[in-house]
Design a protein around this motif. Structure first.
Motif, PDB file in Angstrom:
ATOM      1  N   GLN A 197       1.064   5.836  -0.913  1.00 34.94           N
ATOM      2  CA  GLN A 197       0.464   7.120  -1.240  1.00 34.94           C
ATOM      3  C   GLN A 197       1.543   7.988  -1.863  1.00 34.94           C
ATOM      4  O   GLN A 197       2.697   7.942  -1.444  1.00 34.94           O
ATOM      5  N   LYS A 201      -4.913   9.591  -2.713  1.00 37.44           N
ATOM      6  CA  LYS A 201      -5.431   8.232  -2.809  1.00 37.44           C
ATOM      7  C   LYS A 201      -4.402   7.205  -2.384  1.00 37.44           C
ATOM      8  O   LYS A 201      -3.227   7.306  -2.723  1.00 37.44           O
ATOM      9  N   ARG A 256      -3.063   3.560  -2.950  1.00 34.15           N
ATOM     10  CA  ARG A 256      -3.036   2.513  -3.970  1.00 34.15           C
ATOM     11  C   ARG A 256      -2.383   1.285  -3.359  1.00 34.15           C
ATOM     12  O   ARG A 256      -1.462   1.410  -2.571  1.00 34.15           O
ATOM     13  N   PRO A 306       0.848  -1.192   0.000  1.00 33.16           N
ATOM     14  CA  PRO A 306       0.000   0.000   0.000  1.00 33.16           C
ATOM     15  C   PRO A 306       0.888   1.249   0.000  1.00 33.16           C
ATOM     16  O   PRO A 306       1.859   1.320   0.752  1.00 33.16           O
ATOM     17  N   GLU A 355      -7.183   0.751  -6.253  1.00 28.07           N
ATOM     18  CA  GLU A 355      -7.398   2.034  -5.583  1.00 28.07           C
ATOM     19  C   GLU A 355      -8.885   2.314  -5.556  1.00 28.07           C
ATOM     20  O   GLU A 355      -9.613   1.946  -6.480  1.00 28.07           O
ATOM     21  N   LEU A 365      -8.733  -0.638   2.425  1.00 29.74           N
ATOM     22  CA  LEU A 365      -8.680   0.635   1.692  1.00 29.74           C
ATOM     23  C   LEU A 365      -9.619   1.672   2.289  1.00 29.74           C
ATOM     24  O   LEU A 365      -9.397   2.873   2.134  1.00 29.74           O
TER      25      LEU A 365
END
Length: 178
Positions: free
Chosen positions: A35, A41, A43, A33, A83, A147
């Motif tokens: 940013q 966001k 991702r 993960p 995402e 997420l």
């Protein structure tokens, strides 16, 4: 072998590294993960296929996904970026970004995990846990990233044999690993 599942909120993977069903490492991270500069966001990058392509594939994407995917034509690798509520994949068969349906599962045991998410309402995490019990080539522990909250639910963290390599790569490209 690998199992990756995404249910629209949770991303889950197994952590067993194998080659031709032979176990090599029981703590191999298959998702990262990130940013951009620690903002915006989140991702989650995931991959299947030969592990030697994971870092070059992540690097290629983080630098803007320009040119060809850095994979041999016959290696069977697949790169999936998740995402928000959707996912795209890049295959060794071409440079095109392909959207994938949600829920989504790929890898060893994908049919098992997908069926559990669709027919039985399992979360991605529970579907991967079940696939690991019933399918050769994938194994626990399972890593799960939410997420919705931007947090790990289950993580092998620094115990991952490739932990430092992935974090260093993300930082080099000005992405913040979570």
């Amino acid at each position: 072998m690998t199992i990756i599942a995404f249910d629209g909120r949770l991303v889950s993977t197994d952590t067993l590294m194998t080659v031709s069903y032979t176990e090599f490492a029981a703590s191999y991270r298959k998702m990262l993960p990130i940013q951009k500069n620690g903002k915006g966001k989140i991702r989650v990058m995931t991959f299947t296929g030969l592990t030697k392509f994971a870092a070059p594939m992540f690097d290629w994407y983080m630098k803007g996904a320009k040119g060809s995917v850095p994979m041999d034509d016959d290696d069977g690798a697949l790169l999936v970026f998740i995402e928000g509520g959707g996912a795209i994949k890049f295959s060794h068969k071409g440079d095109m970004a392909l959207p994938v349906p949600v829920p989504y599962a790929v890898g060893t045991g994908d049919d098992h995990a997908y069926a559990l998410m669709v027919a039985a309402g399992f979360s991605a995490e529970k579907a991967v846990e079940s696939a690991c019990k019933h399918c050769a080539g994938c194994g626990t522990p399972v890593e799960t990233f939410d997420l919705g909250t931007g947090r790990w639910l289950n993580s092998i963290g620094a115990k991952a044999c490739n932990h430092d390599q992935l974090r260093d790569l993300a930082r080099k490209c000005k992405w913040t690993p979570l």
